[in-house]
Design a protein around this motif. Structure first.
Motif, short mmCIF file in Angstrom:
data_model
loop_
_atom_site.label_atom_id
_atom_site.label_comp_id
_atom_site.label_asym_id
_atom_site.label_seq_id
_atom_site.Cartn_x
_atom_site.Cartn_y
_atom_site.Cartn_z
N LYS A 1 47.80 29.16 66.19
CA LYS A 1 46.89 30.27 66.48
C LYS A 1 47.67 31.44 67.06
CE LYS A 1 43.36 29.08 69.06
NZ LYS A 1 42.30 28.41 69.83
N ARG A 2 48.60 31.15 67.97
CA ARG A 2 49.41 32.21 68.58
C ARG A 2 50.24 32.94 67.52
NH1 ARG A 2 50.69 31.88 73.80
NH2 ARG A 2 50.73 29.62 73.67
N GLU A 3 50.83 32.18 66.62
CA GLU A 3 51.64 32.79 65.56
C GLU A 3 50.78 33.69 64.67
OE1 GLU A 3 54.22 30.10 63.37
OE2 GLU A 3 54.39 28.85 65.18
N LEU A 4 49.59 33.24 64.33
CA LEU A 4 48.69 34.06 63.51
C LEU A 4 48.31 35.35 64.23
CD1 LEU A 4 46.16 31.61 61.85
CD2 LEU A 4 47.73 33.16 60.73
N VAL A 5 47.96 35.22 65.50
CA VAL A 5 47.56 36.40 66.27
C VAL A 5 48.72 37.39 66.37
CG1 VAL A 5 46.92 37.20 68.58
CG2 VAL A 5 45.72 35.26 67.56
N GLU A 6 49.90 36.89 66.66
CA GLU A 6 51.07 37.77 66.77
C GLU A 6 51.37 38.44 65.43
OE1 GLU A 6 54.00 35.21 68.55
OE2 GLU A 6 53.15 35.51 70.56
N ALA A 7 51.13 37.74 64.33
CA ALA A 7 51.31 38.35 63.01
C ALA A 7 50.29 39.47 62.80
CB ALA A 7 51.16 37.29 61.92
N CYS A 8 49.07 39.26 63.29
CA CYS A 8 48.02 40.27 63.14
C CYS A 8 48.28 41.52 63.98
CB CYS A 8 46.66 39.69 63.53
SG CYS A 8 46.04 38.47 62.38
N LEU A 9 49.04 41.37 65.06
CA LEU A 9 49.28 42.51 65.95
C LEU A 9 50.42 43.40 65.49
CD1 LEU A 9 48.77 40.74 69.40
CD2 LEU A 9 47.20 42.23 68.17
N ARG A 10 51.08 43.02 64.40
CA ARG A 10 52.14 43.88 63.86
C ARG A 10 51.51 45.10 63.20
NH1 ARG A 10 54.45 38.92 61.10
NH2 ARG A 10 55.44 37.84 62.82
N ASN B 1 37.81 32.53 58.88
CA ASN B 1 36.87 33.63 58.95
C ASN B 1 37.54 34.74 59.76
OD1 ASN B 1 34.73 35.27 60.28
ND2 ASN B 1 33.38 33.93 59.10
N ALA B 2 37.46 35.96 59.28
CA ALA B 2 38.11 37.08 59.96
C ALA B 2 37.56 37.28 61.37
CB ALA B 2 37.95 38.36 59.15
N ASN B 3 36.28 37.01 61.56
CA ASN B 3 35.69 37.16 62.91
C ASN B 3 36.30 36.17 63.89
OD1 ASN B 3 33.98 39.25 62.13
ND2 ASN B 3 32.40 37.82 61.46
N LEU B 4 36.60 34.97 63.42
CA LEU B 4 37.23 33.97 64.29
C LEU B 4 38.62 34.44 64.68
CD1 LEU B 4 37.28 31.19 65.65
CD2 LEU B 4 38.12 30.26 63.48
N LEU B 5 39.37 34.97 63.71
CA LEU B 5 40.71 35.46 64.00
C LEU B 5 40.66 36.64 64.97
CD1 LEU B 5 43.69 35.16 63.58
CD2 LEU B 5 43.47 36.35 61.39
N ARG B 6 39.68 37.53 64.80
CA ARG B 6 39.54 38.66 65.73
C ARG B 6 39.20 38.16 67.14
NH1 ARG B 6 37.23 40.95 61.04
NH2 ARG B 6 38.54 42.63 60.27
N LYS B 7 38.42 37.09 67.23
CA LYS B 7 38.10 36.50 68.54
C LYS B 7 39.39 35.98 69.19
CE LYS B 7 35.31 32.91 70.72
NZ LYS B 7 34.36 31.82 70.50
N TRP B 8 40.23 35.32 68.41
CA TRP B 8 41.49 34.82 68.94
C TRP B 8 42.36 35.98 69.43
CZ3 TRP B 8 43.05 31.01 64.45
CH2 TRP B 8 42.20 29.90 64.47
N ILE B 9 42.36 37.09 68.69
CA ILE B 9 43.15 38.26 69.08
C ILE B 9 42.65 38.80 70.42
CG2 ILE B 9 43.66 40.67 68.50
CD1 ILE B 9 43.59 39.75 65.52
N GLY C 1 50.26 47.81 60.70
CA GLY C 1 49.96 47.85 59.28
C GLY C 1 49.46 46.55 58.68
N VAL C 2 49.21 45.55 59.50
CA VAL C 2 48.76 44.25 59.00
C VAL C 2 47.24 44.21 58.99
CG1 VAL C 2 48.74 41.77 59.49
CG2 VAL C 2 50.84 43.07 59.78
N SER C 3 46.68 43.66 57.92
CA SER C 3 45.23 43.52 57.80
C SER C 3 44.80 42.16 58.35
CB SER C 3 44.82 43.63 56.33
OG SER C 3 43.50 43.18 56.16
N VAL C 4 43.95 42.18 59.37
CA VAL C 4 43.44 40.94 59.96
C VAL C 4 42.65 40.17 58.91
CG1 VAL C 4 41.93 39.97 61.72
CG2 VAL C 4 43.42 41.90 62.28
N ALA C 5 41.85 40.86 58.13
CA ALA C 5 41.04 40.21 57.11
C ALA C 5 41.93 39.50 56.08
CB ALA C 5 40.13 41.22 56.43
N ARG C 6 43.02 40.12 55.70
CA ARG C 6 43.91 39.52 54.70
C ARG C 6 44.60 38.28 55.26
NH1 ARG C 6 48.15 42.41 50.70
NH2 ARG C 6 48.70 40.52 49.60
N ILE C 7 45.08 38.38 56.50
CA ILE C 7 45.72 37.22 57.14
C ILE C 7 44.71 36.07 57.22
CG2 ILE C 7 46.71 36.35 59.30
CD1 ILE C 7 48.71 38.18 58.36
N ALA C 8 43.49 36.38 57.63
CA ALA C 8 42.45 35.35 57.74
C ALA C 8 42.21 34.71 56.37
CB ALA C 8 41.16 35.96 58.28
#
Length: 132
Positions: free
Chosen positions: A29-38, A53-61, A40-47
């Motif tokens: 989860k930490r690796e995903l969140v750190e990838a999303c914080l770079r 679900n993109a909303n779950l990933l945004r909650k983790w962020i 130009g990265v799309s949270v929806a695409r990473i999810a």
């Protein structure tokens, strides 16, 4: 999907709860969140790439940011305070006023006479501190 993405996806789910919801690896989860914080990265695409679900990933962020930067006490912008000449305040103030405070911030001067609501004074000072 890249090799790293598929490897991370394989490590992400570590179990299931009784109600069928997934249990996720904290490290993944930490690796995903750190990838999303770079940038130009799309949270929806990473999810999407990781089957989330993109909303779950945004909650983790959001949770990650709260832990990484706990809400400190309100940041205070310090501004220089210059003592006004007592005679100037007395001349301009009515006789029944207790005191006078003069605040000069670049091209703005604030004179406070008598009792002042601290919340209103804080609001004025915050607005002045934000000025360019």
């Amino acid at each position: 999907m890249s090799e790293h993405t598929s490897e991370l996806s394989a490590r992400l789910v570590v179990g299931r709860k009784r109600d069928g919801r997934n249990v996720y690896s904290k490290q993944a989860k930490r690796e995903l969140v750190e990838a999303c914080l770079r940038p130009g990265v799309s949270v929806a695409r990473i999810a999407y790439e990781h089957g989330l679900n993109a909303n779950l990933l945004r909650k983790w962020i959001t949770l990650y940011r709260e832990v990484a930067q706990p809400p400190a006490t309100e940041a205070v912008a310090l501004i220089p305070v210059v003592q006004a000449h007592e005679s100037a305040c007395r001349r301009a103030a009515p006789a029944d006023v207790a005191g006078c405070l003069e605040i000069v911030v670049s091209d703005a001067t604030i004179r406070v006479r008598g009792a002042v609501d601290p919340r209103q004074l804080r609001l004025v000072l915050d607005c002045l501190a934000r000025r360019p």
